[in-house]
Scaffold this active site. Structure first.
Site, PDB file in Angstrom:
ATOM      1  N   LYS A  16      59.960 -11.625  68.792  1.00  0.00           N
ATOM      2  CA  LYS A  16      59.523 -12.005  67.440  1.00  0.00           C
ATOM      3  C   LYS A  16      59.402 -13.517  67.285  1.00  0.00           C
ATOM      4  O   LYS A  16      58.414 -14.019  66.775  1.00  0.00           O
ATOM      5  CB  LYS A  16      60.520 -11.526  66.380  1.00  0.00           C
ATOM      6  CG  LYS A  16      60.660 -10.044  66.223  1.00  0.00           C
ATOM      7  CD  LYS A  16      61.551  -9.699  65.022  1.00  0.00           C
ATOM      8  CE  LYS A  16      62.997 -10.173  65.161  1.00  0.00           C
ATOM      9  NZ  LYS A  16      63.737  -9.540  66.259  1.00  0.00           N
ATOM     10  N   ARG A  91      65.794  -7.530  56.887  1.00  0.00           N
ATOM     11  CA  ARG A  91      66.524  -6.770  57.896  1.00  0.00           C
ATOM     12  C   ARG A  91      67.250  -5.564  57.325  1.00  0.00           C
ATOM     13  O   ARG A  91      67.842  -4.799  58.081  1.00  0.00           O
ATOM     14  CB  ARG A  91      67.562  -7.684  58.548  1.00  0.00           C
ATOM     15  CG  ARG A  91      67.161  -8.241  59.918  1.00  0.00           C
ATOM     16  CD  ARG A  91      68.304  -9.113  60.364  1.00  0.00           C
ATOM     17  NE  ARG A  91      68.414  -9.320  61.765  1.00  0.00           N
ATOM     18  CZ  ARG A  91      67.982 -10.421  62.394  1.00  0.00           C
ATOM     19  NH1 ARG A  91      67.319 -11.337  61.755  1.00  0.00           N
ATOM     20  NH2 ARG A  91      68.223 -10.553  63.674  1.00  0.00           N
ATOM     21  N   ARG A 130      67.343 -16.094  77.945  1.00  0.00           N
ATOM     22  CA  ARG A 130      67.328 -17.073  76.852  1.00  0.00           C
ATOM     23  C   ARG A 130      68.708 -17.700  76.672  1.00  0.00           C
ATOM     24  O   ARG A 130      68.831 -18.893  76.410  1.00  0.00           O
ATOM     25  CB  ARG A 130      66.910 -16.351  75.558  1.00  0.00           C
ATOM     26  CG  ARG A 130      66.989 -17.205  74.328  1.00  0.00           C
ATOM     27  CD  ARG A 130      66.429 -16.477  73.120  1.00  0.00           C
ATOM     28  NE  ARG A 130      67.314 -15.445  72.604  1.00  0.00           N
ATOM     29  CZ  ARG A 130      66.976 -14.581  71.651  1.00  0.00           C
ATOM     30  NH1 ARG A 130      65.775 -14.607  71.137  1.00  0.00           N
ATOM     31  NH2 ARG A 130      67.837 -13.690  71.212  1.00  0.00           N
ATOM     32  N   ARG A 136      72.656 -19.653  73.036  1.00  0.00           N
ATOM     33  CA  ARG A 136      72.935 -19.048  71.731  1.00  0.00           C
ATOM     34  C   ARG A 136      74.268 -18.324  71.776  1.00  0.00           C
ATOM     35  O   ARG A 136      74.512 -17.510  72.663  1.00  0.00           O
ATOM     36  CB  ARG A 136      71.828 -18.047  71.375  1.00  0.00           C
ATOM     37  CG  ARG A 136      70.830 -18.607  70.396  1.00  0.00           C
ATOM     38  CD  ARG A 136      69.761 -17.607  70.079  1.00  0.00           C
ATOM     39  NE  ARG A 136      70.232 -16.472  69.270  1.00  0.00           N
ATOM     40  CZ  ARG A 136      69.429 -15.727  68.526  1.00  0.00           C
ATOM     41  NH1 ARG A 136      68.140 -15.990  68.490  1.00  0.00           N
ATOM     42  NH2 ARG A 136      69.898 -14.723  67.839  1.00  0.00           N
ATOM     43  N   ARG A 147      74.324  -6.201  68.211  1.00  0.00           N
ATOM     44  CA  ARG A 147      73.091  -6.518  67.479  1.00  0.00           C
ATOM     45  C   ARG A 147      72.092  -5.361  67.573  1.00  0.00           C
ATOM     46  O   ARG A 147      71.381  -5.094  66.606  1.00  0.00           O
ATOM     47  CB  ARG A 147      72.490  -7.828  67.993  1.00  0.00           C
ATOM     48  CG  ARG A 147      73.308  -9.040  67.505  1.00  0.00           C
ATOM     49  CD  ARG A 147      73.035 -10.297  68.297  1.00  0.00           C
ATOM     50  NE  ARG A 147      71.649 -10.698  68.235  1.00  0.00           N
ATOM     51  CZ  ARG A 147      71.053 -11.460  69.153  1.00  0.00           C
ATOM     52  NH1 ARG A 147      71.727 -11.885  70.198  1.00  0.00           N
ATOM     53  NH2 ARG A 147      69.800 -11.793  69.014  1.00  0.00           N
TER      54      ARG A 147
END
Ligand code: AMP
Length: 192
Positions: A16, A91, A130, A136, A147
């Site tokens: 996204k 969300r 990532r 992160r 998640r």
């Protein structure tokens, strides 16, 4: 340039953010990522950041009231008046309802909701890549698992809502970033 208001949907790691940045650049509209807004609030230690830190780091969702206020403020900025691409919001069903009301107030209906579809295994591989690049705090295997659960329970139902409104377009996110973007542009040509 035609105005575009877009929502990006998709599971964690579906791409996204990457695609939202490219859409924003190509169409001259702001990329609005609630995750990024929360991460910078956390880094700055602001009141919002302090409220959100533990929740974000656990992979859960911050309360609707908190994030809806952030979005209300952001969408009221002048640069969002000609459209925007929302990444990571809404969300929950509560957030969908709040967004619908807000967009009526702003007289800025959504043109399209793009749902990026990707197998979980591929998404997890991309996210761990990532994590190595960006560090992160919520890209650890444990938090990633949470998640996905949160996504299934709270966010996945949103695609049915937007499908029933006739504005959902599902996009296969397994090809390369460039191919996915080309497909998105084809869809956007059709709605603009
Ligand atoms: P993201 O960068 O979109 O994956 O968001 C990272 C984290 O920020 C999420 O796992 C949530 O903890 C929080 N977050 C981002 N957007 C929202 C939202 N719309 N509602 C609640 N929490 C959010």
């Amino acid at each position: 340039m035609s105005e575009l208001s877009i929502v990006m949907l998709g599971a964690p790691g579906a791409g996204k953010g990457t695609q939202a940045v490219r859409i924003a650049e190509a169409h001259g509209i702001p990329h609005i990522s609630t995750g990024e807004m929360l991460r910078s609030a956390i880094a700055a230690g602001s009141e919002l950041g302090q409220k959100a830190k533990e929740i974000v780091e656990s992979g859960a969702l911050v309360p609707d009231e908190l994030i809806v206020e952030v979005i209300r403020e952001r969408l009221s900025q002048p640069d969002a008046s000609g459209g925007f691409v929302l990444d990571g919001f809404p969300r929950t069903i509560g957030q969908v309802e709040a967004l619908d009301l807000l967009l009526v107030e702003l007289a800025r209906p959504l043109e399209v909701v793009l749902e990026l579809e990707l197998e979980q295994e591929t998404a997890v591989e991309r996210m761990l890549g990532r994590a190595a690049e960006q560090g992160r705090a919520d890209d650890t295997p444990e938090v990633i698992k949470n998640r996905f659960e949160v996504y299934r329970r709270q966010t996945e139902p949103l695609s049915n809502y937007y499908r029933s409104k006739g504005i959902l377009v599902v996009i296969d996110s397994s090809p390369s970033m460039d191919e996915v973007f080309a497909e998105i542009e084809r869809v956007l040509d059709g709605v603009a």
